[in-house]
Design a protein around this motif. Sequence first.
Motif, short mmCIF file in Angstrom:
data_model
loop_
_atom_site.label_atom_id
_atom_site.label_comp_id
_atom_site.label_asym_id
_atom_site.label_seq_id
_atom_site.Cartn_x
_atom_site.Cartn_y
_atom_site.Cartn_z
N ARG A 16 4.13 -56.91 -28.36
CA ARG A 16 2.81 -57.12 -27.99
C ARG A 16 2.68 -57.99 -26.23
NH1 ARG A 16 -2.58 -59.07 -27.79
NH2 ARG A 16 -3.92 -57.26 -27.38
N LEU A 17 2.61 -57.29 -25.18
CA LEU A 17 2.43 -58.09 -24.21
C LEU A 17 0.98 -59.19 -24.29
CD1 LEU A 17 4.05 -55.64 -21.98
CD2 LEU A 17 4.73 -57.88 -23.23
N ALA A 18 0.84 -60.03 -23.02
CA ALA A 18 -0.13 -60.41 -22.80
C ALA A 18 -1.64 -59.85 -22.71
CB ALA A 18 -0.09 -62.26 -22.23
N SER A 19 -1.30 -59.09 -21.58
CA SER A 19 -1.62 -57.91 -20.71
C SER A 19 -2.56 -56.98 -22.04
CB SER A 19 -1.48 -57.29 -19.89
OG SER A 19 0.32 -56.60 -20.82
N GLY A 20 -2.07 -57.08 -23.61
CA GLY A 20 -3.01 -55.69 -23.90
C GLY A 20 -2.03 -54.44 -24.73
N THR A 21 -0.60 -55.00 -23.81
CA THR A 21 -0.22 -54.05 -24.09
C THR A 21 1.16 -53.35 -25.80
OG1 THR A 21 0.19 -53.24 -22.21
CG2 THR A 21 1.92 -52.17 -23.30
N SER A 22 1.12 -53.07 -26.37
CA SER A 22 1.62 -52.68 -27.30
C SER A 22 2.72 -51.50 -26.99
CB SER A 22 0.54 -52.57 -28.51
OG SER A 22 0.27 -53.69 -28.72
N VAL A 23 4.33 -51.81 -27.87
CA VAL A 23 5.24 -50.93 -27.67
C VAL A 23 5.77 -50.61 -28.88
CG1 VAL A 23 5.51 -51.29 -24.91
CG2 VAL A 23 6.60 -52.70 -27.00
N GLY A 24 6.15 -49.71 -28.92
CA GLY A 24 6.95 -49.40 -30.58
C GLY A 24 8.51 -48.69 -30.03
N PHE A 25 9.85 -48.67 -30.38
CA PHE A 25 10.09 -47.59 -29.81
C PHE A 25 11.53 -47.64 -30.86
CE2 PHE A 25 9.47 -48.83 -25.26
CZ PHE A 25 8.75 -48.26 -24.95
N LEU A 26 11.99 -46.48 -31.69
CA LEU A 26 13.00 -46.05 -33.10
C LEU A 26 13.63 -45.65 -32.32
CD1 LEU A 26 13.70 -47.38 -35.71
CD2 LEU A 26 11.67 -45.26 -36.94
N ALA A 27 15.31 -45.69 -32.44
CA ALA A 27 16.11 -44.36 -32.44
C ALA A 27 17.05 -45.21 -34.16
CB ALA A 27 17.14 -45.45 -31.08
N ALA A 28 17.72 -43.41 -34.11
CA ALA A 28 18.32 -43.62 -35.06
C ALA A 28 19.64 -42.16 -34.85
CB ALA A 28 17.82 -43.31 -36.01
N VAL A 29 21.05 -42.10 -35.17
CA VAL A 29 22.40 -41.45 -35.37
C VAL A 29 21.96 -41.19 -36.63
CG1 VAL A 29 24.14 -40.70 -34.07
CG2 VAL A 29 22.21 -41.98 -33.18
N THR A 30 22.09 -40.07 -37.65
CA THR A 30 22.72 -39.84 -38.58
C THR A 30 24.02 -38.70 -38.63
OG1 THR A 30 21.43 -37.63 -38.74
CG2 THR A 30 20.28 -39.87 -39.32
N GLY A 31 24.77 -39.13 -39.34
CA GLY A 31 26.19 -38.53 -39.58
C GLY A 31 25.91 -37.12 -39.51
N GLU A 32 27.52 -36.84 -39.95
CA GLU A 32 27.86 -34.66 -40.43
C GLU A 32 27.31 -35.12 -41.74
OE1 GLU A 32 31.18 -32.52 -40.18
OE2 GLU A 32 30.03 -32.45 -37.76
N GLU A 33 27.14 -34.01 -42.40
CA GLU A 33 27.88 -34.09 -43.78
C GLU A 33 27.62 -33.02 -44.23
OE1 GLU A 33 26.79 -36.94 -46.06
OE2 GLU A 33 25.71 -37.74 -44.60
N SER A 34 28.56 -32.69 -45.78
CA SER A 34 29.29 -31.72 -46.18
C SER A 34 29.15 -31.94 -48.00
CB SER A 34 31.01 -31.42 -45.74
OG SER A 34 31.17 -31.72 -44.49
N ALA A 35 29.43 -30.37 -48.06
CA ALA A 35 29.45 -30.13 -50.34
C ALA A 35 30.59 -30.14 -50.00
CB ALA A 35 28.73 -29.19 -50.32
N ARG A 36 31.17 -30.83 -51.52
CA ARG A 36 32.47 -30.09 -51.77
C ARG A 36 31.88 -29.17 -53.13
NH1 ARG A 36 36.01 -33.78 -55.66
NH2 ARG A 36 38.48 -32.98 -54.75
N THR A 37 32.78 -28.04 -53.15
CA THR A 37 33.63 -26.86 -54.06
C THR A 37 34.11 -26.25 -54.34
OG1 THR A 37 33.67 -25.43 -51.78
CG2 THR A 37 31.37 -25.96 -52.04
N PHE A 38 33.49 -25.55 -55.17
CA PHE A 38 34.90 -25.18 -56.29
C PHE A 38 34.54 -23.22 -56.52
CE2 PHE A 38 36.72 -24.32 -60.62
CZ PHE A 38 38.25 -24.84 -60.30
N ASN A 39 35.33 -22.67 -56.26
CA ASN A 39 35.67 -22.01 -56.60
C ASN A 39 36.34 -21.02 -58.14
OD1 ASN A 39 33.67 -20.06 -55.32
ND2 ASN A 39 34.48 -21.70 -53.07
N ARG A 40 36.41 -20.83 -58.70
CA ARG A 40 36.61 -19.69 -60.03
C ARG A 40 38.29 -19.10 -59.48
NH1 ARG A 40 32.52 -20.27 -63.11
NH2 ARG A 40 32.36 -17.56 -63.15
#
Length: 550
Positions: free
Chosen positions: A35-59
Amino acid sequence: ALAVEPMRSVGEADAHYVARPSTTTILGAAKLTGRLASGTSVGFLAAVTGEESARTFNRLPGTDPAQFSAGQFGRIRIAPRTVFGVGRIEQEFGPPGSTIGLMSTMVHRDLGDGDPLAAELTRNAFSLSSDAVVRLNEGEYEARLFAGGSYVDGDARAIDRLQRASARYFHRPDADHLRYDPTRTSLSGVKAGASIERRTGRHWNWLADTQIETAGFETNDLGRTSSVDQVQGSSRLAYRETVPGAWWRDYEFAVGSEHLWSPSGVREQLLGAASASITWPNFWETDAEFAHSFRASDPRLTRGGPLMQTPATWRAAIDVENSNASRTRLELSLLYGRDENGGLTFQGGTELAMQPGAQWQLSIAPRYERQVDTQQYVTTVARGPLAADLTFGSRYVFGTIDRSTYSTALRVNYTFKPDLTLDLYAEPFAASGRYLSFGELAGAATLALRQYGTGGTFVTPIADGGLHIADGDDTFVLRGRDFNVRSFRSNLVLRWEWRPGSLLYLVWQQDRAADEIAGRRASVSDMFRSLRTPGDHIFAVKASVWISPG
């Protein structure tokens, strides 16, 4: 990997055995707030999530299911690499409490052409919105304004899923104001609204607000959108007295209304309500409400079919509780309602909270609910070419269901010492549903059901509790849907602050559940039977250590 987050969207993995991750890994994230003295409030959020895989088995074909030596392991990609971003700027101005803000969200998924996940997930999703709060006369009056828009794009199959989703149902056969296009690759919409309120008047206070959402508005990639294509409005007028009298300490009477329309002019809700609340000289409180909903139309009741009317309903509720300052707190609430179709709603509950000793805190809250719903959607069945067609080629089947629910929430807290406590939460639960009759929507935009077993239709019970329906040359089967379920959830937590800022938690959690296809109604005994149902016991230990620089 820095951390993990719950997986928001995943693809399907089809195999005999699947080991699927329940979270996506956060590869990196950053946050900036201030928050700045001028009365301005800021908020920023960034994220990167990875690739995901499921492990499978077929009889291998023809092998014993108990043997794992003969088969093939594999991996199936179920979530792409994804970038998330959220930002907000807010500026104070004018009278105290007045603000204006701007917010934006962004999601980008790594989805190439031909990627199987592209049929399930959007590639890009953006939103931009602004809002303002203006307070006048030292906060007595408050006005709020907001407006925003959204844009999503991706593979035509993913955008088609959004068009057909329950929030919008673009493909409804009688939705003439909507344009369903299975080949489109983007979707956009807007949402805007305004409200004005008198908040701190001596006797009279009021509120009026309205908002509109267009059919293409979509924020579920980084937010929540449950319904769109609506124009909403509500109002409330209240009279209050805060000067104690001979029979009261304070009281309030209020009337209000809620309106909901589609942009094409279809009334989806019209409700009027009146309420009263009073605090008695002994600080006991009583609240009462009566509400009436007029007949309206629901564009979602047939799950993508035509409009269906909903019956006029009324309900009355009362709530009584003793003084908030009392060492033993008691609250009793009752609600009863009916509708013109014969539907019923009854809810009753009580909560007892007490402190039998300086170290003890105890609360118990039993609750019972019974609901008879005459418009429970069951399924959609194609209509034969020779049958009379008043519903665009399909039968929209509904049932009358009688539901009963019992639950009791129990909380116990014992303080051995200020740094050593024991907390228990437990809730046994039982519910049942019995279908009393079935029928189909008699005509688009109507309330009437054509009950099976009448009007030239024939019903034959079958072994699994379902029904065989015959209507001329058309025949189909409705499977048995009665249910009786029980569950028990509990958490027992021992918390020890073994040195200032350093904590140790010992946790025992129970998760028990059972269900059966049964036509009998749930009872209090079923709720207590849930304590003996099979389930999982989970034990966990968590510790945190505070390291002081000194």
